[in-house]
Design an enzyme around this catalytic site. Structure first.
Site, PDB file in Angstrom:
ATOM      1  N   ASN A   1       0.825  -1.212   0.000  1.00 38.00           N
ATOM      2  CA  ASN A   1       0.000   0.000   0.000  1.00 38.00           C
ATOM      3  C   ASN A   1       0.861   1.264   0.000  1.00 38.00           C
ATOM      4  O   ASN A   1       0.570   2.239  -0.699  1.00 38.00           O
ATOM      5  CB  ASN A   1      -0.913   0.017   1.221  1.00 38.00           C
ATOM      6  CG  ASN A   1      -2.079  -0.942   1.098  1.00 38.00           C
ATOM      7  OD1 ASN A   1      -2.330  -1.507   0.037  1.00 38.00           O
ATOM      8  ND2 ASN A   1      -2.803  -1.135   2.185  1.00 38.00           N
TER       9      ASN A   1
ATOM     10  N   ARG B   1      -6.055   1.666 -12.723  1.00 40.43           N
ATOM     11  CA  ARG B   1      -4.640   1.779 -12.385  1.00 40.43           C
ATOM     12  C   ARG B   1      -4.028   0.439 -11.986  1.00 40.43           C
ATOM     13  O   ARG B   1      -4.573  -0.292 -11.171  1.00 40.43           O
ATOM     14  CB  ARG B   1      -4.453   2.783 -11.245  1.00 40.43           C
ATOM     15  CG  ARG B   1      -2.989   3.067 -10.928  1.00 40.43           C
ATOM     16  CD  ARG B   1      -2.863   4.037  -9.776  1.00 40.43           C
ATOM     17  NE  ARG B   1      -3.378   5.344 -10.127  1.00 40.43           N
ATOM     18  CZ  ARG B   1      -4.247   6.018  -9.377  1.00 40.43           C
ATOM     19  NH1 ARG B   1      -4.706   5.491  -8.275  1.00 40.43           N
ATOM     20  NH2 ARG B   1      -4.653   7.211  -9.744  1.00 40.43           N
TER      21      ARG B   1
ATOM     22  N   HIS C   1     -16.423   3.097 -13.821  1.00 45.87           N
ATOM     23  CA  HIS C   1     -16.155   2.389 -12.569  1.00 45.87           C
ATOM     24  C   HIS C   1     -17.353   1.564 -12.105  1.00 45.87           C
ATOM     25  O   HIS C   1     -17.261   0.821 -11.146  1.00 45.87           O
ATOM     26  CB  HIS C   1     -15.759   3.408 -11.486  1.00 45.87           C
ATOM     27  CG  HIS C   1     -15.205   2.799 -10.241  1.00 45.87           C
ATOM     28  ND1 HIS C   1     -15.879   2.814  -9.042  1.00 45.87           N
ATOM     29  CD2 HIS C   1     -14.036   2.160 -10.005  1.00 45.87           C
ATOM     30  CE1 HIS C   1     -15.160   2.229  -8.115  1.00 45.87           C
ATOM     31  NE2 HIS C   1     -14.026   1.814  -8.672  1.00 45.87           N
TER      32      HIS C   1
ATOM     33  N   TYR D   1     -12.470  -9.370  -0.708  1.00 43.88           N
ATOM     34  CA  TYR D   1     -13.229  -8.132  -0.528  1.00 43.88           C
ATOM     35  C   TYR D   1     -14.668  -8.441  -0.128  1.00 43.88           C
ATOM     36  O   TYR D   1     -15.286  -9.365  -0.659  1.00 43.88           O
ATOM     37  CB  TYR D   1     -13.271  -7.329  -1.837  1.00 43.88           C
ATOM     38  CG  TYR D   1     -11.958  -6.752  -2.306  1.00 43.88           C
ATOM     39  CD1 TYR D   1     -10.745  -7.130  -1.742  1.00 43.88           C
ATOM     40  CD2 TYR D   1     -11.923  -5.830  -3.340  1.00 43.88           C
ATOM     41  CE1 TYR D   1      -9.554  -6.598  -2.196  1.00 43.88           C
ATOM     42  CE2 TYR D   1     -10.735  -5.291  -3.807  1.00 43.88           C
ATOM     43  CZ  TYR D   1      -9.546  -5.689  -3.224  1.00 43.88           C
ATOM     44  OH  TYR D   1      -8.361  -5.166  -3.679  1.00 43.88           O
TER      45      TYR D   1
END
Length: 707
Positions: free
Chosen positions: A55, A406, A436, A469
């Site tokens: 991260n 990205r 998105h 997730y």
């Protein structure tokens, strides 16, 4: 109790908002703190450390690199916040050094714990003679042929270091001759940690092996000093939106990314100051861009070791449930959806539902067309295979692929070429907007008429991240919602925005107005003495205009609950400004990713008047103004009950994974051995979701009673 470091502030900064960059670093600090929570398995502690290291890499390559770009272009203040660039860079540097120190503290504690489990990193000098022979053979066969040492002299300048490149800088001398500087880069396609044979898990770092056997490259030389370094470069991609061949433009930009400007350098603490200065001059860096670490440089590489750890050192295996409602219809997704809307809660319920939906569409002779947005997935995923098979089976397949996702650009380019070869129509969205939204629209012929089915998700069509997730997948054949989703796809291919939609809210055309209207309505209810409450789950709150509206609502008496995983620029619990706003962050086994927007709408929260939406959008300027996002209303009673009385209730009551945001920007986590403290993740793992129970519902105790 754990209290994180408060966000740094400057005197001239607007005290109503936290800085976005510092808030991101604060989130990553909470990730590192997971390594200190005793009940977490030690292998998972190592994973949290590796995640935080990766991260931080991304933060430096994208966010910090962007600030340096602004500085290089002559900006003295940040465009959106008006903060002074120089002060912000100082604050980021201080916070980054503090974060690296915390990572090092975590690394030391983790390896002490791993050593008790017979797992350790050792140096070659600690090995027995027979082990040294094995290591030498492994080195000669697997690593030495891939090394390209560079001796730096007037004829051989300092080599180019790619983004995320890491290696050794060594100072050598022969006899009493002049010192020579040598750079040996670690190949990116070779394992970083060499596992030794034997019953215990022992590893030797590749760089340690290179140094120990350096005579094989530089015979009769003596090492005077050495150390590791790792370089990060600007990784933001700039694309000419008027380019004729967008794919080729992206391929060129990705090659340039590897040669972006140097942003930061991390060096090992044993690298002498003279060599650090040498790297600084060669890479054209400032002192503020150089960070020193005493542990493993590039801690994200620990993922190699985590894959080898025994299961006893990791979270217990978890197998996601497959919704019984679909099994009740013999696996026929269309029949189940036609019967009633269903919402699937990942990763507690299997992503295979989404895959099966697409596979069934690909092979069903009555399905005529499939439209899907693809933001992050892989060319080899079952989603991609289903779309390919659908196109090969003669169905009309339209894939909206977002090349600007990205770090997934290369995957998406490969995916686009594969689908085009299969006969699918591939579009790349809009030049000035990133697509998105997570949407699938299927058109099927039934009894002579065309019928639509849609899937609307909060997460990506990525089968790997779907196991990590937490996201929501909504399936419906509701005519008005299906019409809205078709209009959104028409917008993405025709570039003509829909004038109106039935129920779905979409960015950038209507989301801001809709949010402002919903907040206004709650303010009116509060001022009239009626119940007024807003409940939002999102990954980030950055948009200052929306934050100002939430402050206004708080001052009017609206109760506001914000479950924000990561960046939060809103200051909660400040008297006279935000005393009615509660902000908390949930960090645990799974990464919170789903977005929920709920409004009491004039009655007690959770009653029939409450409006519930799921969305692909966070509350950031990019999501509201520069992306195509979808906010999907949930109107089916069972689906609404699942979100309100199960999902929201569990997240509200989670004490084991929650961090409360304090007015000064720090976060507080209460630690307790009380088994009665709820973990939302554990609760969802143990309890089937309401809309997916099907025939099992009669055997299941009311979920509310368990909360």
């Amino acid at each position: 109790m754990i209290v994180t470091t408060p966000l740094l502030e400057k005197k001239d900064r607007d005290t109503r908002f936290f800085d976005r960059e510092l808030s991101w670093l604060s989130f990553n600090e909470r990730v590192v703190w997971q390594a200190f929570i005793e009940e977490n398995p030690v292998g998972e502690k190592l994973r949290f450390l590796a995640i935080s290291a990766d991260n931080l890499d991304e933060f430096m390559m994208v966010r910090l690199a962007g600030i340096y770009q602004l500085k290089g272009r002559g900006y003295h203040r940040m465009p959106e916040t008006d903060d002074r660039v120089d002060q912000l860079l100082v604050s980021i540097e201080e916070a980054t050094r503090a974060l690296l120190a915390l990572q090092q503290q975590a690394e030391n504690a983790i390896w002490k714990e791993l050593e008790q489990q017979h797992c350790q990193i050792v140096g070659p000098e600690q090995l027995s003679p027979s082990e040294l022979v094995w290591l030498e053979n492994w080195y000669e066969e697997n690593l030495l042929p891939l090394l390209s040492p560079t001796t730096i002299d007037p004829r051989h300048p300092f080599p180019f270091i790619q983004n995320r490149g890491q290696g050794l800088l060594i100072e050598l001398s022969r006899n009493r001759g002049k010192a020579q500087r040598v750079v040996i880069l670690l190949p990116g396609n070779v394992q970083r940690f060499i596992m030794l044979p034997g019953s215990d898990m022992r590893f030797v770092k590749s760089e340690a092996a290179i140094l120990y056997f350096l005579e094989k490259i530089y015979p009769k030389f003596r090492i005077r000093s050495s150390g590791m370094f790792r370089l990060l470069r600007d990784s933001e991609v700039e694309i000419d939106d008027e380019a004729v061949d967008l794919v080729s433009q992206f391929e060129t930009a990705l090659r340039k990314r590897r040669r972006g400007n140097a942003v930061s350098l991390i060096v090992s603490d044993n690298l002498p100051p003279s060599l650090v200065s040498f790297l600084k001059s060669q890479l054209q860096l400032e002192d503020s861009q150089i960070f020193c670490a005493s542990g493993v440089i590039g801690a994200g590489d620990f993922m190699e070791i985590i894959k080898l750890l025994p299961s006893a050192l990791l979270y217990p295996d978890y197998t996601p449930r497959f919704p019984q409602r679909i099994l009740d219809f013999k696996g026929d997704c269309f029949a189940a959806i036609r019967n009633k809307d269903i919402i699937v809660h990942h990763p507690y319920e299997s992503f295979d539902v989404v895959v099966r939906f697409l596979q069934q569409a690909a092979h069903d002779p009555d399905v005529l067309a499939i439209r899907q947005t693809l933001y992050r997935t892989t060319p080899h995923s079952p989603i991609a295979r289903a779309l390919t098979e659908a196109a090969e089976n003669g169905k009309s397949v339209t894939a909206l692929i977002e090349l600007k996702a990205r770090f997934d650009e290369e995957n998406n380019i490969q995916l686009a070429r594969m689908l085009e070869r299969a006969g699918a129509q591939v579009a790349f969205g809009l030049a000035d907007l990133k697509v998105h939204s997570k949407l699938t629209h299927v058109t099927r012929r039934e009894n002579g008429a065309l019928v639509s089915y849609v899937h609307c998700g909060t997460g990506n069509y990525h089968p790997v991240t779907a196991n990590i997730y937490t996201d929501l997948s909504f399936f419906t054949s509701d005519t008005k919602i299906c019409q809205d989703i078709w209009r959104i796809f028409n917008f993405l291919t025709s570039h003509v925005a829909p004038e109106s939609l039935n129920r779905v809210i979409v960015s950038p055309t209507s989301s801001v107005d809709w949010l402002n209207e919903r907040i206004n309505i709650e303010i009116e209810h509060a001022r009239a003495g009626r119940p007024a409450q807003i409940w939002i789950k999102t990954n980030a709150i950055v948009d200052r205009a929306i934050i100002e509206r939430l402050y206004e609502a708080s001052q009017a008496g609206v109760k506001i609950d914000l479950c924000v995983r990561g960046i939060c620029c809103l200051r909660a619990q400040l008297p006279g400004l935000s005393e009615n706003i509660r902000v908390w962050s949930i960090i645990g086994r799974f990464l919170e990713h789903g977005r929920i927007y709920a409004f009491a709408n004039g009655d007690s929260f959770g009653k029939s008047a409450t409006l519930v939406y799921i969305a692909s959008a966070d509350l950031m300027p990019r999501n509201l103004h520069r992306r195509v996002e979808a906010f999907i209303p949930l109107e089916n009673k069972t689906v609404r009950k699942q979100i309100l009385s199960q999902v929201i209730a569990a997240l509200d009551q989670d004490k084991k994974n929650s961090w409360a945001l304090n007015p000064d920007g720090s976060y507080t986590k209460m630690l307790s051995d009380d088994e009665g403290w709820l973990s939302a993740h554990e609760y969802f793992m143990q309890n089937p979701s309401l809309s997916g129970q099907g025939s099992l519902a009669v055997q299941t105790v009311d979920q509310n009673s368990q909360l």
